[in-house]
Write a protein that holds these residues in place. Structure first.
Motif, PDB file in Angstrom:
ATOM      1  N   VAL A 283       0.830  -1.210   0.000  1.00  0.00           N
ATOM      2  CA  VAL A 283       0.000   0.000   0.000  1.00  0.00           C
ATOM      3  C   VAL A 283       0.867   1.264   0.000  1.00  0.00           C
ATOM      4  O   VAL A 283       0.539   2.257  -0.644  1.00  0.00           O
ATOM      5  N   SER A 284       1.978   1.226   0.697  1.00  0.00           N
ATOM      6  CA  SER A 284       2.828   2.417   0.806  1.00  0.00           C
ATOM      7  C   SER A 284       3.477   2.800  -0.512  1.00  0.00           C
ATOM      8  O   SER A 284       3.929   3.937  -0.676  1.00  0.00           O
ATOM      9  N   ASP A 285       3.557   1.860  -1.443  1.00  0.00           N
ATOM     10  CA  ASP A 285       4.141   2.112  -2.759  1.00  0.00           C
ATOM     11  C   ASP A 285       5.602   2.556  -2.678  1.00  0.00           C
ATOM     12  O   ASP A 285       6.113   3.234  -3.575  1.00  0.00           O
ATOM     13  N   GLY A 286       6.260   2.223  -1.580  1.00  0.00           N
ATOM     14  CA  GLY A 286       7.682   2.541  -1.460  1.00  0.00           C
ATOM     15  C   GLY A 286       7.997   3.916  -0.912  1.00  0.00           C
ATOM     16  O   GLY A 286       9.171   4.300  -0.850  1.00  0.00           O
ATOM     17  N   TRP A 352      -8.453   3.150  -9.222  1.00  0.00           N
ATOM     18  CA  TRP A 352      -7.763   2.082  -8.493  1.00  0.00           C
ATOM     19  C   TRP A 352      -6.957   1.216  -9.445  1.00  0.00           C
ATOM     20  O   TRP A 352      -5.843   0.792  -9.127  1.00  0.00           O
ATOM     21  N   ALA A 353      -7.511   0.945 -10.605  1.00  0.00           N
ATOM     22  CA  ALA A 353      -6.830   0.084 -11.579  1.00  0.00           C
ATOM     23  C   ALA A 353      -5.503   0.686 -12.040  1.00  0.00           C
ATOM     24  O   ALA A 353      -4.547  -0.035 -12.328  1.00  0.00           O
ATOM     25  N   TYR A 425      -1.600   7.085  -2.250  1.00  0.00           N
ATOM     26  CA  TYR A 425      -2.883   7.496  -1.685  1.00  0.00           C
ATOM     27  C   TYR A 425      -4.030   6.744  -2.362  1.00  0.00           C
ATOM     28  O   TYR A 425      -4.988   6.319  -1.694  1.00  0.00           O
ATOM     29  N   VAL A 426      -3.932   6.549  -3.673  1.00  0.00           N
ATOM     30  CA  VAL A 426      -4.946   5.778  -4.398  1.00  0.00           C
ATOM     31  C   VAL A 426      -4.986   4.350  -3.864  1.00  0.00           C
ATOM     32  O   VAL A 426      -6.060   3.772  -3.662  1.00  0.00           O
ATOM     33  N   ARG A 427      -3.815   3.779  -3.597  1.00  0.00           N
ATOM     34  CA  ARG A 427      -3.769   2.419  -3.051  1.00  0.00           C
ATOM     35  C   ARG A 427      -4.422   2.352  -1.670  1.00  0.00           C
ATOM     36  O   ARG A 427      -5.102   1.391  -1.337  1.00  0.00           O
ATOM     37  N   MET A 428      -4.214   3.375  -0.857  1.00  0.00           N
ATOM     38  CA  MET A 428      -4.854   3.407   0.462  1.00  0.00           C
ATOM     39  C   MET A 428      -6.370   3.443   0.334  1.00  0.00           C
ATOM     40  O   MET A 428      -7.085   2.764   1.084  1.00  0.00           O
ATOM     41  N   GLN A 429      -6.864   4.252  -0.588  1.00  0.00           N
ATOM     42  CA  GLN A 429      -8.306   4.353  -0.775  1.00  0.00           C
ATOM     43  C   GLN A 429      -8.887   3.017  -1.216  1.00  0.00           C
ATOM     44  O   GLN A 429      -9.956   2.603  -0.735  1.00  0.00           O
ATOM     45  N   ALA A 430      -8.190   2.337  -2.120  1.00  0.00           N
ATOM     46  CA  ALA A 430      -8.663   1.018  -2.549  1.00  0.00           C
ATOM     47  C   ALA A 430      -8.657   0.043  -1.371  1.00  0.00           C
ATOM     48  O   ALA A 430      -9.618  -0.719  -1.174  1.00  0.00           O
ATOM     49  N   GLU A 431      -7.597   0.074  -0.582  1.00  0.00           N
ATOM     50  CA  GLU A 431      -7.473  -0.815   0.577  1.00  0.00           C
ATOM     51  C   GLU A 431      -8.611  -0.563   1.561  1.00  0.00           C
ATOM     52  O   GLU A 431      -9.178  -1.504   2.128  1.00  0.00           O
ATOM     53  N   ALA A 432      -8.949   0.702   1.785  1.00  0.00           N
ATOM     54  CA  ALA A 432     -10.021   1.052   2.714  1.00  0.00           C
ATOM     55  C   ALA A 432     -11.379   0.558   2.217  1.00  0.00           C
ATOM     56  O   ALA A 432     -12.309   0.366   3.006  1.00  0.00           O
ATOM     57  N   ASN A 433     -11.486   0.329   0.912  1.00  0.00           N
ATOM     58  CA  ASN A 433     -12.726  -0.167   0.324  1.00  0.00           C
ATOM     59  C   ASN A 433     -12.691  -1.672   0.049  1.00  0.00           C
ATOM     60  O   ASN A 433     -13.516  -2.193  -0.699  1.00  0.00           O
ATOM     61  N   GLY A 434     -11.721  -2.353   0.645  1.00  0.00           N
ATOM     62  CA  GLY A 434     -11.655  -3.795   0.540  1.00  0.00           C
ATOM     63  C   GLY A 434     -11.025  -4.332  -0.724  1.00  0.00           C
ATOM     64  O   GLY A 434     -11.138  -5.519  -1.030  1.00  0.00           O
ATOM     65  N   ILE A 435     -10.330  -3.468  -1.477  1.00  0.00           N
ATOM     66  CA  ILE A 435      -9.668  -3.887  -2.714  1.00  0.00           C
ATOM     67  C   ILE A 435      -8.169  -3.902  -2.491  1.00  0.00           C
ATOM     68  O   ILE A 435      -7.563  -2.861  -2.229  1.00  0.00           O
TER      69      ILE A 435
END
Length: 481
Positions: A283-286, A352-353, A425-435
């Motif tokens: 999620v942190s993307d480095g 997200w994609a 940040y996009v990855r965090m949002q996806a993670e928060a939505n179960g993706i």
């Protein structure tokens, strides 16, 4: 005199299921103030790291800086994307080099910064440090000073001094005086050099660092700046290159990302699951900022648990992700919100994609493969066909949609993020939505060690996924542009 102090911590984190994190300080035995204080000395989402024991994944860069600073007339320029930890690396390196009789000098740039104003600020900070510890020395050498006499006597300010610096030669004279006053081995960190808007003022620094070397001035400088290449910072004045050790800072390797979590958890004697370490790393993307922020929120959630626990739960993790999203600056939130607040309700899945890969640059067909998986994992809804998806991707170039993506100049159908840090940040949002977004391992096959990078941070992808890390899915790309 060894001004570098102790060795870099040699503990290499291991990725194991149910990693037990040491026996230092039980988390639940601390009151809130003590917990917050210890946490703030362990993770650093809001300020640069200054101590080598808290800086992970930068051993090679620190070694390069150390060797460069020992060389006469050599300075350091750290550059790369925003958020990769340039300020932390610079601060830690400066702290290691600076002699113990003073703290290193730290100055930041702004759009209206000039050579004169920056040198004046350096001088003012040098004398403020000295005012606390070297009053006898100052009074004995004050008469020999041309520029800093008034400041030493507390009759002037950095703003006043700036007006006295008319030429590069004046700037050199000020630095000579400041170095004599400040310490045995003075070093200056000039942070955010890229923020100087005037190209002419930036170019003056090329001549400045050349003269520092030519005149053997006892002062070292570490510059930091956001850039894809050093050319964009130094412009046409490449004559300064031989005086600079230039370091392009990549994103953190995977093992360095979870080492941050492991180090923090160890101090509170808690356990972190293998899969959770992988999720935080992905999620942190480095970006160190995201790792530190998620870790901070995670430990607060564990601390505030009603029942005493020595293990981080997935409930703690998911709440920490949501807490992290709330804490992130509006500068990163705004493009995301512009992108998803459109007349059609499918832009969030499309967005997200775009973040579902370890590759910095991606073809639309690869993004569509990610989109299909994401859309199918959500509640039943109509899935965009490839043509409509491509239209959505092209829309993400526009200001009305956040200007999130930029097309590749040479490869049709390939895009990258305009602001690289936004992808986390996009990855965090996806993670928060179960993706769960994790780059497909089939896309990162170069056979290198876990800590190696396949290309620089301005290249096509980030540090490769370590051997032994597996994901829940694999994808094939069957779509043509």
């Amino acid at each position: 005199m060894d001004v570098w102090g102790g060795d870099q911590q040699d503990q290499k984190p291991r990725l194991v299921r149910g990693f037990f994190i040491g026996k230092n300080m039980p988390l639940n035995s601390l009151d809130k103030h003590a917990f917050g204080k210890l946490l703030s000395s362990t993770v650093y989402p809001a300020q640069p790291i200054h101590s080598i024991e808290n800086l992970f994944g930068r051993e090679k860069e620190l070694d390069r800086i150390e060797k460069a600073l020992f060389a006469g007339g050599r300075h350091v320029f750290i550059y790369g994307d925003r958020g990769v930890g340039k300020s932390s690396l610079a601060a830690t390196a400066a702290n290691q080099y600076q002699s113990s009789d003073a703290e290193y000098i730290d100055v930041s740039c702004s759009p209206d910064t000039t050579l004169a104003s920056l040198i004046a600020n350096i001088a003012y900070k040098a004398t403020q440090t000295s005012r606390l510890t070297k009053s006898t020395l100052k009074s004995s050498i004050e008469a020999n000073f041309r520029f800093l006499k008034a400041i030493i006597s507390e009759e002037s300010s950095a703003k006043d001094l700036s007006n006295e610096i008319k030429t590069t030669a004046d700037a050199i004279s000020v630095l000579i005086e400041a170095a004599e006053i400040h310490s045995e081995n003075p070093i200056v960190v000039i942070d955010e050099f890229d923020r100087i808007s005037c190209e002419h003022e930036r170019n003056l620094f090329a001549d400045l660092i050349k003269q520092i070397g030519d005149k053997r001035i006892n002062i070292k400088i570490i510059f930091t700046g956001v850039a894809k290449t050093l050319d964009s910072l130094l412009g046409a004045h490449q004559s300064a290159i031989r005086q600079l050790e230039t370091i392009e800072l990549p994103k953190l390797s995977w093992d360095a990302r979870w080492a941050i979590v492991i180090n923090a958890a160890r101090k509170f004697e808690i356990t972190v699951d293998h899969e959770m370490l992988v999720r935080i790393a992905a999620v942190s993307d480095g970006y160190p900022y995201y790792v530190h922020l998620i870790t901070e929120k995670l430990l607060w959630r564990v601390y505030e648990s009603p029942a005493e626990t020595k293990e981080v739960s997935w409930d703690h993790y998911h709440l920490a992700i949501k807490d992290s999203i709330q804490s992130i600056s509006a500068e990163l939130k705004r493009p995301y919100e512009l992108a998803i607040n459109q007349r059609t309700s499918d832009f969030e899945e499309v967005l997200w994609a775009t973040a579902d890969s370890e590759w910095i640059h991606r073809y639309v067909k690869d993004m569509y493969s990610s989109y299909e998986h994401i859309a199918k994992s959500l509640e039943p809804k109509q899935i965009l066909d490839y043509k409509k998806f491509s239209t959505r991707i092209r829309s993400l170039k526009n200001s009305s949609h956040g200007e999130i993506l930029i097309p590749d100049e040479h490869k049709k159908g390939m895009y990258s993020y305009k602001e690289k840090m936004l992808r986390g940040y996009v990855r965090m949002q996806a993670e928060a939505n179960g993706i769960e977004l994790i780059g497909d391992k089939t896309e990162t096959k170069p056979k290198q060690q876990a800590h190696a990078t396949v290309k620089s941070s301005s290249g096509y992808h980030q540090p490769k996924i370590p051997d032994g890390v597996t994901f829940k899915r694999s994808r094939s790309n069957n779509h043509e542009d």
